[in-house]
Enzyme design. Structure first.
Site, PDB file in Angstrom:
ATOM      1  N   TYR A 188      28.223  38.714  59.147  1.00  0.00           N
ATOM      2  CA  TYR A 188      28.110  38.467  60.593  1.00  0.00           C
ATOM      3  C   TYR A 188      27.140  37.331  60.925  1.00  0.00           C
ATOM      4  O   TYR A 188      27.113  36.829  62.038  1.00  0.00           O
ATOM      5  CB  TYR A 188      27.702  39.743  61.360  1.00  0.00           C
ATOM      6  CG  TYR A 188      26.343  40.312  61.019  1.00  0.00           C
ATOM      7  CD1 TYR A 188      25.161  39.692  61.427  1.00  0.00           C
ATOM      8  CD2 TYR A 188      26.235  41.492  60.289  1.00  0.00           C
ATOM      9  CE1 TYR A 188      23.922  40.212  61.109  1.00  0.00           C
ATOM     10  CE2 TYR A 188      24.996  42.024  59.968  1.00  0.00           C
ATOM     11  CZ  TYR A 188      23.849  41.374  60.376  1.00  0.00           C
ATOM     12  OH  TYR A 188      22.623  41.885  60.047  1.00  0.00           O
ATOM     13  N   GLU A 189      26.324  36.935  59.953  1.00  0.00           N
ATOM     14  CA  GLU A 189      25.414  35.812  60.205  1.00  0.00           C
ATOM     15  C   GLU A 189      26.169  34.486  60.184  1.00  0.00           C
ATOM     16  O   GLU A 189      25.606  33.454  60.542  1.00  0.00           O
ATOM     17  CB  GLU A 189      24.303  35.794  59.150  1.00  0.00           C
ATOM     18  CG  GLU A 189      23.345  36.971  59.274  1.00  0.00           C
ATOM     19  CD  GLU A 189      22.306  36.982  58.168  1.00  0.00           C
ATOM     20  OE1 GLU A 189      21.268  36.344  58.338  1.00  0.00           O
ATOM     21  OE2 GLU A 189      22.556  37.625  57.122  1.00  0.00           O
ATOM     22  N   HIS A 222      13.990  41.079  57.429  1.00  0.00           N
ATOM     23  CA  HIS A 222      14.396  40.662  56.089  1.00  0.00           C
ATOM     24  C   HIS A 222      13.475  39.529  55.651  1.00  0.00           C
ATOM     25  O   HIS A 222      13.455  38.464  56.260  1.00  0.00           O
ATOM     26  CB  HIS A 222      15.842  40.160  56.096  1.00  0.00           C
ATOM     27  CG  HIS A 222      16.854  41.238  56.338  1.00  0.00           C
ATOM     28  ND1 HIS A 222      17.823  41.566  55.417  1.00  0.00           N
ATOM     29  CD2 HIS A 222      17.031  42.054  57.378  1.00  0.00           C
ATOM     30  CE1 HIS A 222      18.556  42.551  55.901  1.00  0.00           C
ATOM     31  NE2 HIS A 222      18.112  42.865  57.098  1.00  0.00           N
ATOM     32  N   HIS A 251      19.054  48.520  67.298  1.00  0.00           N
ATOM     33  CA  HIS A 251      18.440  48.110  66.033  1.00  0.00           C
ATOM     34  C   HIS A 251      17.043  48.736  65.858  1.00  0.00           C
ATOM     35  O   HIS A 251      16.617  49.000  64.730  1.00  0.00           O
ATOM     36  CB  HIS A 251      18.365  46.576  65.976  1.00  0.00           C
ATOM     37  CG  HIS A 251      17.889  46.046  64.659  1.00  0.00           C
ATOM     38  ND1 HIS A 251      18.581  46.265  63.467  1.00  0.00           N
ATOM     39  CD2 HIS A 251      16.798  45.314  64.326  1.00  0.00           C
ATOM     40  CE1 HIS A 251      17.922  45.690  62.479  1.00  0.00           C
ATOM     41  NE2 HIS A 251      16.844  45.106  62.967  1.00  0.00           N
ATOM     42  N   HIS A 310      24.401  38.544  55.377  1.00  0.00           N
ATOM     43  CA  HIS A 310      25.489  39.301  56.011  1.00  0.00           C
ATOM     44  C   HIS A 310      26.603  38.368  56.460  1.00  0.00           C
ATOM     45  O   HIS A 310      26.348  37.245  56.903  1.00  0.00           O
ATOM     46  CB  HIS A 310      24.969  40.068  57.230  1.00  0.00           C
ATOM     47  CG  HIS A 310      23.897  41.060  56.919  1.00  0.00           C
ATOM     48  ND1 HIS A 310      22.564  40.722  56.907  1.00  0.00           N
ATOM     49  CD2 HIS A 310      23.964  42.373  56.610  1.00  0.00           C
ATOM     50  CE1 HIS A 310      21.847  41.798  56.586  1.00  0.00           C
ATOM     51  NE2 HIS A 310      22.665  42.814  56.402  1.00  0.00           N
ATOM     52  N   ALA A 355      21.125  50.275  55.315  1.00  0.00           N
ATOM     53  CA  ALA A 355      20.944  51.165  56.463  1.00  0.00           C
ATOM     54  C   ALA A 355      22.328  51.295  57.094  1.00  0.00           C
ATOM     55  O   ALA A 355      23.056  50.310  57.191  1.00  0.00           O
ATOM     56  CB  ALA A 355      19.978  50.541  57.456  1.00  0.00           C
ATOM     57  N   ASN A 408      21.114  56.451  61.818  1.00  0.00           N
ATOM     58  CA  ASN A 408      21.517  56.937  63.156  1.00  0.00           C
ATOM     59  C   ASN A 408      22.875  57.610  63.009  1.00  0.00           C
ATOM     60  O   ASN A 408      23.566  57.408  62.004  1.00  0.00           O
ATOM     61  CB  ASN A 408      21.643  55.751  64.122  1.00  0.00           C
ATOM     62  CG  ASN A 408      22.569  54.658  63.595  1.00  0.00           C
ATOM     63  OD1 ASN A 408      22.140  53.813  62.788  1.00  0.00           O
ATOM     64  ND2 ASN A 408      23.820  54.694  63.994  1.00  0.00           N
ATOM     65  N   MET A 448      27.451  47.222  57.888  1.00  0.00           N
ATOM     66  CA  MET A 448      27.894  45.819  57.962  1.00  0.00           C
ATOM     67  C   MET A 448      27.577  45.039  56.686  1.00  0.00           C
ATOM     68  O   MET A 448      27.462  43.811  56.724  1.00  0.00           O
ATOM     69  CB  MET A 448      27.215  45.137  59.154  1.00  0.00           C
ATOM     70  CG  MET A 448      27.388  45.878  60.467  1.00  0.00           C
ATOM     71  SD  MET A 448      26.443  45.079  61.778  1.00  0.00           S
ATOM     72  CE  MET A 448      26.485  46.354  63.061  1.00  0.00           C
ATOM     73  N   SER A 449      27.433  45.744  55.577  1.00  0.00           N
ATOM     74  CA  SER A 449      27.057  45.037  54.339  1.00  0.00           C
ATOM     75  C   SER A 449      27.717  45.719  53.141  1.00  0.00           C
ATOM     76  O   SER A 449      28.746  46.371  53.293  1.00  0.00           O
ATOM     77  CB  SER A 449      25.526  45.066  54.189  1.00  0.00           C
ATOM     78  OG  SER A 449      25.068  46.389  53.977  1.00  0.00           O
ATOM     79  N   SER A 478      18.183  46.545  55.217  1.00  0.00           N
ATOM     80  CA  SER A 478      17.309  46.519  56.394  1.00  0.00           C
ATOM     81  C   SER A 478      16.223  47.570  56.300  1.00  0.00           C
ATOM     82  O   SER A 478      16.510  48.755  56.144  1.00  0.00           O
ATOM     83  CB  SER A 478      18.099  46.851  57.667  1.00  0.00           C
ATOM     84  OG  SER A 478      18.937  45.811  58.007  1.00  0.00           O
TER      85      SER A 478
HETATM   86  N1  HPA Z   1      26.954  50.930  62.372  1.00  0.00           N
HETATM   87  C1  HPA Z   1      26.950  49.796  61.622  1.00  0.00           C
HETATM   88  N2  HPA Z   1      25.898  49.371  60.960  1.00  0.00           N
HETATM   89  C2  HPA Z   1      24.776  50.095  61.047  1.00  0.00           C
HETATM   90  C3  HPA Z   1      24.697  51.273  61.795  1.00  0.00           C
HETATM   91  C4  HPA Z   1      25.856  51.710  62.501  1.00  0.00           C
HETATM   92  O1  HPA Z   1      25.882  52.734  63.192  1.00  0.00           O
HETATM   93  N3  HPA Z   1      23.432  51.751  61.651  1.00  0.00           N
HETATM   94  C5  HPA Z   1      22.778  50.884  60.836  1.00  0.00           C
HETATM   95  N4  HPA Z   1      23.584  49.884  60.459  1.00  0.00           N
END
Ligand code: HPA
Length: 272
Positions: free
Chosen positions: A86-87, A62, A247, A84, A114, A236, A212-213, A31
């Site tokens: 989750y998609e 993306h 996001h 992903h 990310a 973050n 998540m990847s 991302s």
């Molecule tokens: N958690 C999961 N996936 C993420 C995060 C997070 O805090 N930040 C960016 N992708």
């Protein structure tokens, strides 16, 4: 011939026909980090749409194409945008591009993402070399019949992130004056961000970052005997460590560090 092997032949035939030649390094750009592909020289770009057996990415930010060419003196095939779990894609679909990279002769893959920082010494904007992973996604891309041509039934994950690559990347980071972090990436399925309780759990069991990847792709790379360099951008602090997550912050942080990220990946690639 197995189903997967047949599909791979169809995909690679299509890509070769589109001008993609032998690959040294596969590059999976997470991302907000896809811009690195713009620096590939003499690029051949192939949209995911139209590639046989490829899924199409749905996430904002993306671009959804393969970019082939030279980067830092290496033949690379970059995924500008990844798939992903989750998609709604199966784990097989999520990891299919890694199989394709291997089928195009890539010996290595650079996986980027990310992610949220769990380690309390991390700050948004830090780059972290991944030294190990925890699969907490509730699935494994290798479940099902094993295709012996593609790799062993029970792959060793002891050195899934190639130690010598990490050492080289650390050295490059030092030369560039970057305060690189290093740690364990824990993969959750998403698409929810984690809860504060899940993050406390993640920290207790040894995670430094959550996302998540990456985890499925690295499992498949290990299965195929590929070397791996993993680079996380801490966008973050994880849930419970800051007021809330969104996001937009993830995108804003990658935006802020992307030039540093690009410089670092290119300088590392040049000496791998
Ligand atoms: N958690 C999961 N996936 C993420 C995060 C997070 O805090 N930040 C960016 N992708």
């Amino acid at each position: 011939m197995t189903d997967l092997t047949t599909k791979l032949q169809e995909t690679t035939a299509y890509l070769k026909n589109a001008g993609i030649g032998p690959v040294d390094f596969g590059l999976i750009l997470g991302s907000g980090l896809g811009e690195l592909a713009e620096e590939i020289e003499n690029p051949v770009k192939v949209a995911y749409e139209g590639i046989p057996h490829f899924p199409v990415s749905t996430v904002v930010g993306h671009a959804g194409q393969l970019v082939y060419g030279n980067l830092a003196g290496k033949k690379v095939l970059a995924m500008q945008g990844r798939f992903h779990y989750y998609e709604g894609y199966s784990m097989e679909k999520v990891t299919y591009p890694v199989r394709v990279m291997k089928a195009l002769e890539a010996h290595s893959v650079i996986v980027t993402n990310a992610c949220g920082g769990v380690n309390e010494s991390f700050a948004p904007g830090d780059l972290m070399l991944i030294n190990d992973q925890i699969n907490f996604m509730g699935a494994n891309p290798l479940i099902g019949p094993n295709e012996a041509d593609l790799g062993p039934r029970f792959p060793d994950m002891s050195q899934a992130y190639t130690p010598i690559y990490r050492k080289t990347a650390q050295k490059v980071g030092t030369e560039l004056g970057l305060a690189l972090k290093e740690g364990v990436y824990m993969g959750f399925s998403g698409p929810t961000y984690e809860t504060p309780a899940e993050i406390r759990f993640a920290r207790i069991i040894g995670a430094d970052a959550v996302g998540m990847s990456t985890v499925p792709e690295v499992i498949v790379a290990a299965h195929g005997g590929m070397k791996v360099l993993g680079i996380s951008c801490i966008t973050n602090l994880a849930a419970g460590m800051q007021a809330s997550l969104n996001h937009e912050e993830v995108v804003a942080t990658t935006e802020r560090v992307k030039s540093q990220f690009k410089t670092f990946v290119k300088a590392t690639l040049a000496v791998l």
